[in-house]
Design a protein around this motif. Sequence first.
Motif, PDB file in Angstrom:
ATOM      1  N   ALA A   1       4.334   1.434 -12.207  1.00 54.13           N
ATOM      2  CA  ALA A   1       3.086   1.217 -11.472  1.00 54.13           C
ATOM      3  C   ALA A   1       3.124   1.677 -10.021  1.00 54.13           C
ATOM      4  N   TYR A   2       4.308   1.775  -9.433  1.00 59.04           N
ATOM      5  CA  TYR A   2       4.378   2.126  -8.014  1.00 59.04           C
ATOM      6  C   TYR A   2       3.802   3.515  -7.704  1.00 59.04           C
TER       7      TYR A   2
ATOM      8  N   GLY B   1       2.534  -2.082   3.239  1.00 58.56           N
ATOM      9  CA  GLY B   1       2.499  -3.434   2.691  1.00 58.56           C
ATOM     10  C   GLY B   1       2.777  -3.485   1.205  1.00 58.56           C
ATOM     11  N   LEU B   2       2.145  -2.602   0.447  1.00 60.69           N
ATOM     12  CA  LEU B   2       2.337  -2.622  -1.003  1.00 60.69           C
ATOM     13  C   LEU B   2       3.728  -2.143  -1.399  1.00 60.69           C
TER      14      LEU B   2
ATOM     15  N   GLY C   1      -3.198   6.024  -5.546  1.00 61.40           N
ATOM     16  CA  GLY C   1      -4.484   5.391  -5.302  1.00 61.40           C
ATOM     17  C   GLY C   1      -4.712   5.112  -3.828  1.00 61.40           C
ATOM     18  N   CYS C   2      -3.651   4.676  -3.133  1.00 65.06           N
ATOM     19  CA  CYS C   2      -3.781   4.416  -1.694  1.00 65.06           C
ATOM     20  C   CYS C   2      -4.144   5.685  -0.932  1.00 65.06           C
ATOM     21  N   VAL C   3      -3.495   6.798  -1.296  1.00 65.19           N
ATOM     22  CA  VAL C   3      -3.722   8.062  -0.594  1.00 65.19           C
ATOM     23  C   VAL C   3      -5.166   8.525  -0.717  1.00 65.19           C
ATOM     24  N   SER C   4      -5.849   8.083  -1.775  1.00 63.69           N
ATOM     25  CA  SER C   4      -7.252   8.476  -1.927  1.00 63.69           C
ATOM     26  C   SER C   4      -8.085   7.992  -0.746  1.00 63.69           C
ATOM     27  N   GLY C   5      -7.608   6.922  -0.078  1.00 63.21           N
ATOM     28  CA  GLY C   5      -8.326   6.441   1.092  1.00 63.21           C
ATOM     29  C   GLY C   5      -8.424   7.493   2.174  1.00 63.21           C
ATOM     30  N   VAL C   6      -7.371   8.290   2.333  1.00 61.33           N
ATOM     31  CA  VAL C   6      -7.399   9.370   3.323  1.00 61.33           C
ATOM     32  C   VAL C   6      -8.441  10.407   2.928  1.00 61.33           C
TER      33      VAL C   6
ATOM     34  N   ARG D   1       8.689  -3.816  -3.898  1.00 63.78           N
ATOM     35  CA  ARG D   1      10.131  -3.981  -3.790  1.00 63.78           C
ATOM     36  C   ARG D   1      10.530  -5.443  -3.971  1.00 63.78           C
ATOM     37  N   SER D   2       9.716  -6.349  -3.467  1.00 66.35           N
ATOM     38  CA  SER D   2      10.072  -7.763  -3.527  1.00 66.35           C
ATOM     39  C   SER D   2      10.032  -8.330  -4.937  1.00 66.35           C
TER      40      SER D   2
END
Length: 206
Positions: free
Chosen positions: A69-70, A50-51, A76-81, A56-57
């Motif tokens: 920032a990407y 989603g992000l 940061g998202c991968v930290s969820g794993v 991209r948009s």
Amino acid sequence: MDRPRRLVAAGCLVAAPVLQGVSTFFWRDGYQGVDTGTLIVLATVCWIVGLTAMFRSIEPYAPRYTAIAYPPAMYGCVSGVSFGVQGMHEELLRTDHAEVVRLLGEHPFAAYFAFWIAGLLFPLSMLALGAVLARIRVVPVAVGVLLCAGALAFPLSRIPREPVVAHLADLLLLLPVAYLAIHLAGLTLGTAKRGDRDHPVVTPRA
């Protein structure tokens, strides 16, 4: 980005905070466990999809921001794993959470780069995204403010692991993200004037 991809990305953008929010209902006395960990891993996949589409948009309107920032946002998202798998191991190995944190402290490189730094980057990335979206007028200012508020509330709800606080924080994050998903799905999409002629972007508000 064609319509099927936009729809999938929009669906993931909504599913991410929903799965994240549902995971907190499986907390047991402040511990995550297998069910929570699994849902967090699934939410992480949705956040990334989603992000990525969201970045991209808005790239034609904030190219420097998206370029810089990407990578931290994905980190940061991968930290969820990392946190999800940690929670699964705590239950599977019947290990106390405090003991896991203590043992992790014996490996500072892993602790900081797989958990603490990465974990901090997720809310910071969402905070920056909310501010940028409001600045370039992709969304109403209120939506950007809500996204910033949700980003700030997220770590405050996870550190003490209070279920009620976590539910409210997840709802606060879901509302603006759902708004973004509706736009990403194609209701207010235009075509970038720079770069690829067929590259759809969220149309800034007048």
